[in-house]
Design a protein around this motif. Structure first.
Motif, PDB file in Angstrom:
ATOM      1  N   ALA A 182       0.843  -1.193   0.000  1.00  0.00           N
ATOM      2  CA  ALA A 182       0.000   0.000   0.000  1.00  0.00           C
ATOM      3  C   ALA A 182       0.878   1.242   0.000  1.00  0.00           C
ATOM      4  N   GLY A 183       0.228   2.404  -0.100  1.00  0.00           N
ATOM      5  CA  GLY A 183       0.972   3.653  -0.075  1.00  0.00           C
ATOM      6  C   GLY A 183       1.455   4.063  -1.457  1.00  0.00           C
ATOM      7  N   ALA A 184       2.326   5.066  -1.473  1.00  0.00           N
ATOM      8  CA  ALA A 184       2.857   5.602  -2.718  1.00  0.00           C
ATOM      9  C   ALA A 184       4.187   6.278  -2.429  1.00  0.00           C
ATOM     10  N   ASP A 185       4.918   6.584  -3.483  1.00  0.00           N
ATOM     11  CA  ASP A 185       6.195   7.268  -3.332  1.00  0.00           C
ATOM     12  C   ASP A 185       6.006   8.535  -2.495  1.00  0.00           C
ATOM     13  N   PRO A 186       6.839   8.743  -1.456  1.00  0.00           N
ATOM     14  CA  PRO A 186       6.672   9.919  -0.594  1.00  0.00           C
ATOM     15  C   PRO A 186       6.744  11.246  -1.348  1.00  0.00           C
ATOM     16  N   GLU A 187       7.453  11.257  -2.483  1.00  0.00           N
ATOM     17  CA  GLU A 187       7.551  12.475  -3.290  1.00  0.00           C
ATOM     18  C   GLU A 187       6.474  12.524  -4.370  1.00  0.00           C
ATOM     19  N   HIS A 199      -7.494  -2.944  -3.951  1.00  0.00           N
ATOM     20  CA  HIS A 199      -6.762  -2.814  -2.693  1.00  0.00           C
ATOM     21  C   HIS A 199      -7.530  -1.910  -1.728  1.00  0.00           C
ATOM     22  N   LEU A 200      -7.641  -2.328  -0.480  1.00  0.00           N
ATOM     23  CA  LEU A 200      -8.463  -1.604   0.485  1.00  0.00           C
ATOM     24  C   LEU A 200      -8.043  -0.143   0.636  1.00  0.00           C
ATOM     25  N   ILE A 201      -6.751   0.117   0.819  1.00  0.00           N
ATOM     26  CA  ILE A 201      -6.322   1.493   1.064  1.00  0.00           C
ATOM     27  C   ILE A 201      -6.540   2.356  -0.173  1.00  0.00           C
ATOM     28  N   LYS A 202      -6.320   1.804  -1.355  1.00  0.00           N
ATOM     29  CA  LYS A 202      -6.613   2.529  -2.595  1.00  0.00           C
ATOM     30  C   LYS A 202      -8.103   2.869  -2.667  1.00  0.00           C
ATOM     31  N   VAL A 203      -8.946   1.891  -2.416  1.00  0.00           N
ATOM     32  CA  VAL A 203     -10.398   2.098  -2.459  1.00  0.00           C
ATOM     33  C   VAL A 203     -10.824   3.132  -1.422  1.00  0.00           C
ATOM     34  N   ARG A 212     -15.625   7.525  -4.807  1.00  0.00           N
ATOM     35  CA  ARG A 212     -16.533   6.407  -4.524  1.00  0.00           C
ATOM     36  C   ARG A 212     -17.499   6.865  -3.441  1.00  0.00           C
ATOM     37  N   ASP A 213     -18.672   6.257  -3.422  1.00  0.00           N
ATOM     38  CA  ASP A 213     -19.676   6.636  -2.427  1.00  0.00           C
ATOM     39  C   ASP A 213     -19.408   5.994  -1.070  1.00  0.00           C
ATOM     40  N   SER A 214     -18.778   4.802  -1.087  1.00  0.00           N
ATOM     41  CA  SER A 214     -18.611   4.057   0.154  1.00  0.00           C
ATOM     42  C   SER A 214     -17.519   3.008  -0.025  1.00  0.00           C
ATOM     43  N   VAL A 215     -17.230   2.305   1.054  1.00  0.00           N
ATOM     44  CA  VAL A 215     -16.276   1.202   1.028  1.00  0.00           C
ATOM     45  C   VAL A 215     -16.969  -0.045   1.563  1.00  0.00           C
ATOM     46  N   ILE A 324      -1.130   5.763   4.540  1.00  0.00           N
ATOM     47  CA  ILE A 324      -2.373   6.327   4.003  1.00  0.00           C
ATOM     48  C   ILE A 324      -2.168   7.757   3.529  1.00  0.00           C
ATOM     49  N   GLY A 325      -1.386   8.537   4.254  1.00  0.00           N
ATOM     50  CA  GLY A 325      -1.102   9.907   3.825  1.00  0.00           C
ATOM     51  C   GLY A 325      -0.435   9.957   2.465  1.00  0.00           C
ATOM     52  N   HIS A 326       0.536   9.061   2.233  1.00  0.00           N
ATOM     53  CA  HIS A 326       1.208   9.023   0.936  1.00  0.00           C
ATOM     54  C   HIS A 326       0.259   8.558  -0.165  1.00  0.00           C
ATOM     55  N   ALA A 327      -0.595   7.584   0.161  1.00  0.00           N
ATOM     56  CA  ALA A 327      -1.576   7.108  -0.821  1.00  0.00           C
ATOM     57  C   ALA A 327      -2.556   8.221  -1.192  1.00  0.00           C
ATOM     58  N   LEU A 328      -2.982   8.997  -0.217  1.00  0.00           N
ATOM     59  CA  LEU A 328      -3.900  10.108  -0.483  1.00  0.00           C
ATOM     60  C   LEU A 328      -3.240  11.181  -1.339  1.00  0.00           C
TER      61      LEU A 328
END
Length: 341
Positions: A182-187, A199-203, A212-215, A324-328
């Protein structure tokens, strides 16, 4: 833990699936560490914007032996990192022959081309799905491998091919069994970009940003602390760093091959993940509770002792809110890239 000060001779690396989620992070990790990299990707699920500037991209199929031979010769490839493949478990149940073709048969062709081309080191993107439904609290590499779906079997078969190939040829390998990436490149140079990803965190990030309306929460009656499934989430950049260190280990120990879990050794439930997204975004995602999905285990958490003892791996982002912060951040950037409102 091995000595981090020893010198190794870096070789050019071919990254298959390097335009995809994990592969693009591996390319970044390699480039940041000073390795020469080339990418092969058929762009079926990858994106050219995910590839670092200056990295040559060969658009094509990993089963194209002539193309792989040309890349190895042109780029003087000494190692392969193999990420290309299909990864959706329910789809593998519906399309088993497709998964065995795309993940196993094509991997066999790639391995053969690597041997013929004189490649000495091969790192394989494997999965905790090889363990099936383990009955232990923490999964070690010695936990029986009993896949319950074609995806897990397709990866385990490739592991076996690599073991047999390494025994017969001058090529060692490392199979890294991922837990939940999960997550993404910090930069925010790359991240999870696949439309309709499961993937849950992506969703959850898509839901938090109004995409999306919900999870959906599948199952609330597991034998876990809150009844929802528990998983071991690993930041994709920490995972990519593990690949680079694994390659260094293969080069330093050419007679050794490795199989290692990639996880942090602690789990979070579905509701805990969603609570973290709420906390990071200061909003509440709507949860829709549904029945369990067939084949899902209540808890799947790694014992990372082997990788910690074998590699000088020191995860930098082993914090759920950080992941989660990086994914967002990436999800917001992705909306800009795609011109979304």
């Amino acid at each position: 833990m091995n000595d981090t000060s020893r010198a190794i001779e870096k070789c050019p690396v071919l990254v298959t699936g390097g335009a995809g989620y994990i592969g693009s992070h591996a390319v970044l990790a390699l480039k940041d560490a000073g390795w020469d990299v080339a990418v092969i990707d058929n762009l079926s699920t990858g994106f050219t914007f995910a590839i670092s500037d200056g990295v040559p991209l060969y658009e094509g199929d990993i089963a194209d032996g002539e193309l792989i031979a040309r890349i190895i010769a042109e780029q003087n490839i000494g190692a392969v990192m193999h990420f290309a493949g299909s990864i959706v478990v329910p789809e593998s149940v519906e399309k088993p022959l497709y998964y065995y073709e795309n993940n196993t048969v094509k991997s066999r062709a790639l391995i053969e081309a690597a041997v013929k081309g004189g490649v000495k080191h091969f790192i394989f993107s494997s999965t905790a799905a090889t363990y099936g439904l383990p009955t232990v609290e923490r999964v070690t590499e010695e936990t029986p491998t009993q896949p319950i779906n074609p995806y897990g079997w397709s990866k385990l078969m490739t592991e076996q091919m690599l073991k047999d190939t390494s025994a017969a040829h001058a090529m060692n390998h490392c199979a890294l069994r991922y837990f939940n990436v999960a997550g993404a490149d910090p930069e925010a140079r790359t991240g999870q970009s696949t439309a309709g990803a499961t993937h849950l965190i992506k969703v959850a990030c898509e839901a938090a940003l109004g995409k999306r309306d919900s999870v959906a929460v599948y199952g609330t009656d597991y034998d876990t602390r809150d009844g929802t499934g528990v998983r071991d989430y690993i930041h994709v950049s920490d995972l990519a760093a593990a690949h680079v260190l694994a390659l260094e280990e293969l080069i330093a120990s050419p007679d050794t091959s490795l199989t290692m879990n990639c996880g942090y050794g602690r789990g979070f439930s579905v509701l805990e993940v969603l609570d973290s997204v709420d906390r990071v975004t200061n909003r509440t995602i709507e949860r829709k509770f549904q029945d369990r999905r067939a084949g899902d285990s209540g808890e799947l958490v790694s014992d990372p002792s082997r990788i910690n003892e074998t590699l000088p791996w020191q995860p930098k982002y082993a914090d759920l809110d950080t992941i989660i912060g990086h994914a967002l951040n990436w999800e917001r950037k992705l909306g800009t890239i795609r011109g979304e409102a």
